[in-house]
Scaffold this motif. Sequence first.
Motif, mmCIF file in Angstrom:
data_model
loop_
_atom_site.group_PDB
_atom_site.id
_atom_site.type_symbol
_atom_site.label_atom_id
_atom_site.label_comp_id
_atom_site.label_asym_id
_atom_site.label_seq_id
_atom_site.Cartn_x
_atom_site.Cartn_y
_atom_site.Cartn_z
ATOM 1 N N GLN A 1 0.837 -1.204 0.000
ATOM 2 C CA GLN A 1 0.000 0.000 0.000
ATOM 3 C C GLN A 1 0.868 1.249 0.000
ATOM 4 O O GLN A 1 0.485 2.279 -0.561
ATOM 5 N N ASP A 2 2.017 1.154 0.615
ATOM 6 C CA ASP A 2 2.923 2.308 0.659
ATOM 7 C C ASP A 2 3.505 2.637 -0.710
ATOM 8 O O ASP A 2 4.130 3.691 -0.879
ATOM 9 N N SER A 3 3.305 1.748 -1.686
ATOM 10 C CA SER A 3 3.816 2.017 -3.027
ATOM 11 C C SER A 3 3.016 3.107 -3.734
ATOM 12 O O SER A 3 3.464 3.644 -4.751
ATOM 13 N N PHE A 4 1.831 3.395 -3.218
ATOM 14 C CA PHE A 4 0.959 4.395 -3.832
ATOM 15 C C PHE A 4 0.699 5.482 -2.788
ATOM 16 O O PHE A 4 0.199 5.213 -1.699
ATOM 17 N N ARG A 5 1.033 6.706 -3.131
ATOM 18 C CA ARG A 5 0.934 7.815 -2.186
ATOM 19 C C ARG A 5 0.013 8.891 -2.747
ATOM 20 O O ARG A 5 0.154 9.308 -3.900
ATOM 21 N N VAL A 6 -0.924 9.362 -1.925
ATOM 22 C CA VAL A 6 -1.849 10.418 -2.324
ATOM 23 C C VAL A 6 -1.609 11.632 -1.437
ATOM 24 O O VAL A 6 -1.703 11.546 -0.211
ATOM 25 N N VAL A 7 -1.298 12.765 -2.060
ATOM 26 C CA VAL A 7 -1.025 14.008 -1.341
ATOM 27 C C VAL A 7 -2.014 15.063 -1.815
ATOM 28 O O VAL A 7 -2.268 15.194 -3.017
ATOM 29 N N LEU A 8 -2.578 15.807 -0.882
ATOM 30 C CA LEU A 8 -3.480 16.917 -1.209
ATOM 31 C C LEU A 8 -2.875 18.204 -0.669
ATOM 32 O O LEU A 8 -2.643 18.336 0.538
ATOM 33 N N ALA A 9 -2.614 19.156 -1.572
ATOM 34 C CA ALA A 9 -2.032 20.443 -1.178
ATOM 35 C C ALA A 9 -3.065 21.544 -1.348
ATOM 36 O O ALA A 9 -3.667 21.678 -2.416
ATOM 37 N N GLU A 10 -3.257 22.332 -0.297
ATOM 38 C CA GLU A 10 -4.201 23.457 -0.313
ATOM 39 C C GLU A 10 -3.526 24.671 0.305
ATOM 40 O O GLU A 10 -2.983 24.593 1.402
ATOM 41 N N MET A 11 -3.557 25.794 -0.407
ATOM 42 C CA MET A 11 -2.852 26.973 0.083
ATOM 43 C C MET A 11 -3.540 27.626 1.282
ATOM 44 O O MET A 11 -2.893 28.316 2.058
ATOM 45 N N ALA A 12 -4.835 27.396 1.454
ATOM 46 C CA ALA A 12 -5.540 27.934 2.616
ATOM 47 C C ALA A 12 -5.315 27.027 3.824
ATOM 48 O O ALA A 12 -4.707 25.958 3.725
ATOM 49 N N ASP A 13 -5.836 27.452 4.965
ATOM 50 C CA ASP A 13 -5.669 26.675 6.192
ATOM 51 C C ASP A 13 -6.793 25.678 6.422
ATOM 52 O O ASP A 13 -6.820 24.992 7.452
ATOM 53 N N THR A 14 -7.752 25.609 5.495
ATOM 54 C CA THR A 14 -8.880 24.689 5.628
ATOM 55 C C THR A 14 -9.187 24.047 4.285
ATOM 56 O O THR A 14 -8.819 24.566 3.228
ATOM 57 N N LEU A 15 -9.883 22.917 4.337
ATOM 58 C CA LEU A 15 -10.435 22.297 3.141
ATOM 59 C C LEU A 15 -11.880 22.762 2.963
ATOM 60 O O LEU A 15 -12.498 23.240 3.900
ATOM 61 N N VAL A 16 -12.409 22.587 1.746
ATOM 62 C CA VAL A 16 -13.789 22.968 1.397
ATOM 63 C C VAL A 16 -14.208 24.254 2.119
ATOM 64 O O VAL A 16 -15.139 24.279 2.918
ATOM 65 N N ALA A 17 -13.508 25.319 1.804
ATOM 66 C CA ALA A 17 -13.655 26.597 2.512
ATOM 67 C C ALA A 17 -15.079 27.129 2.618
ATOM 68 O O ALA A 17 -15.433 27.731 3.639
ATOM 69 N N PRO A 18 -15.972 26.960 1.603
ATOM 70 C CA PRO A 18 -17.315 27.525 1.736
ATOM 71 C C PRO A 18 -18.179 26.834 2.784
ATOM 72 O O PRO A 18 -19.243 27.358 3.143
ATOM 73 N N PHE A 19 -17.763 25.686 3.276
ATOM 74 C CA PHE A 19 -18.587 24.911 4.201
ATOM 75 C C PHE A 19 -18.395 25.367 5.647
ATOM 76 O O PHE A 19 -17.418 26.033 5.992
ATOM 77 N N ASP A 20 -19.333 24.933 6.471
ATOM 78 C CA ASP A 20 -19.282 25.191 7.906
ATOM 79 C C ASP A 20 -18.001 24.589 8.504
ATOM 80 O O ASP A 20 -17.547 23.524 8.060
ATOM 81 N N PRO A 21 -17.403 25.239 9.511
ATOM 82 C CA PRO A 21 -16.171 24.708 10.111
ATOM 83 C C PRO A 21 -16.291 23.261 10.586
ATOM 84 O O PRO A 21 -15.313 22.507 10.520
ATOM 85 N N ARG A 22 -17.467 22.867 11.053
ATOM 86 C CA ARG A 22 -17.639 21.479 11.486
ATOM 87 C C ARG A 22 -17.463 20.527 10.314
ATOM 88 O O ARG A 22 -16.849 19.445 10.455
ATOM 89 N N LEU A 23 -17.977 20.901 9.150
ATOM 90 C CA LEU A 23 -17.833 20.066 7.970
ATOM 91 C C LEU A 23 -16.398 20.068 7.465
ATOM 92 O O LEU A 23 -15.916 19.059 6.946
ATOM 93 N N GLN A 24 -15.716 21.183 7.627
ATOM 94 C CA GLN A 24 -14.307 21.243 7.244
ATOM 95 C C GLN A 24 -13.481 20.284 8.093
ATOM 96 O O GLN A 24 -12.612 19.562 7.569
ATOM 97 N N ARG A 25 -13.749 20.276 9.372
ATOM 98 C CA ARG A 25 -13.012 19.363 10.271
ATOM 99 C C ARG A 25 -13.337 17.911 9.955
ATOM 100 O O ARG A 25 -12.452 17.034 9.970
#
Length: 431
Positions: free
Chosen positions: A189-213
């Motif tokens: 499984q370690d042979s395949f690596r998935v990285v997500l880079a986001e310049m902001a401090d949160t994911l899915v920024a338009p959503f409620d903070p609870r949904l971001q977490r």
Amino acid sequence: MASRVVIVGAGFAGQHAYHELAEAGYEVTLVDRHPYTTFQPLLYQVATGGLNPGDIAFPLRRFVSRSKGRTKFRRATVTGIDTENKRVLTNRGEPIPYDTLVLAQGAGPNFFGIPGAKENARTIYSRAEALAVRDLLFSGLEQMTTQPDRERRFTVLVVGGGATGVEMAGTLAEMKSEAIPVVYPELSQDSFRVVLAEMADTLVAPFDPRLQRYTLHQLRKRGVDIRLGTAVKEVRPDSVDFADGSTMDVDLVIWASGFGAHPEVSEWGMPQGRGGRIEVEPNLQVKGHPDIYAIGDAAIEPGSPLPQLAQPAMQMGSHVGREIVAADKGLPPTPFGYDDKGTMATIGRNAAVAQFPSGRTVTGFPAWALWVGVHLATLLGGRNRLQAMVNTAFRYFAWPQSATNILGDTVVEDVQLDQSAGRPELPQQSE
């Protein structure tokens, strides 16, 4: 009467404008560069082998043939707009005359001027692009099974923490954890690596903070390496430089970091605002052009920009159709008002987030089931809805065996290895 209406673009906005005008008996010409329309929200499923490309594409000639009245389809790319003589110029056939023009050409990826991003990153905004990503994933994994360096990992970097980036990263992570152990037993499984880079401090920024977490937790739980507050500085064929000075070796970069106008729009003579979107009045008429409307991702009202999502596009299309009919009856313009029905994003199997205007939020299986239901219902054509429903149901109830559906073509018969790094040299993105 504006009897001749030309609609440029057959996405969500163009389709809804077309329906309104065809029903009202107008002579409508629908123009698109492709002979089919694609359901873009599910393209990431095509890119990861979850759905067949035919499940989310619908022939535009068939779409037009279902309407009664004077309607037709022209497959062509718009090369210019002759506003003086009221003609749409194309790369195929004669110019198309119009009384009223509707611009619904959508948008493409926005690379924000980052060096190497356009040349070396992949996008999933079209059927062909999604298939190209699928084939690159398949080729890379196949290459890994025969390479001498068993310690090397195939790294996919997803740039952008919005809904598209989250959906892509989540699906790739499930491929890593469920499919690879079965389909590629010679790989860890370690042979395949998935990285997500986001310049902001949160994911899915338009959503409620609870949904971001919740989103952050679910992706990390699935094994995604998340880099928040991380901006891309440069994209090279086999590596990415970040703004903090670090560098990451990558095999595939998937760009999901925002929309921008198609470059050719700048040649049309329309006023453009942020992101190259065409500036419109409150009733969606193009500023300075009362016989031209712009809708969907292609348009922006400077005072109240709307999110570039399917729901605003659909509603704008319907509004413009009614607005054209009303104008021919001598009625005054009506400002467009967006009715927010909620926003959703899926993270993976049984995990999604949904947020409604009332403030209510939903996570987990209920949100995932809602997401699936809404997207299947929105697909064009009964066959497509049925086929996608069957594939989705089989994939769900046959899990995890159904996760083995990694299928694609090898990019080349023999991928040459860069011996210094032990990585496959994959072709660069074509225009």
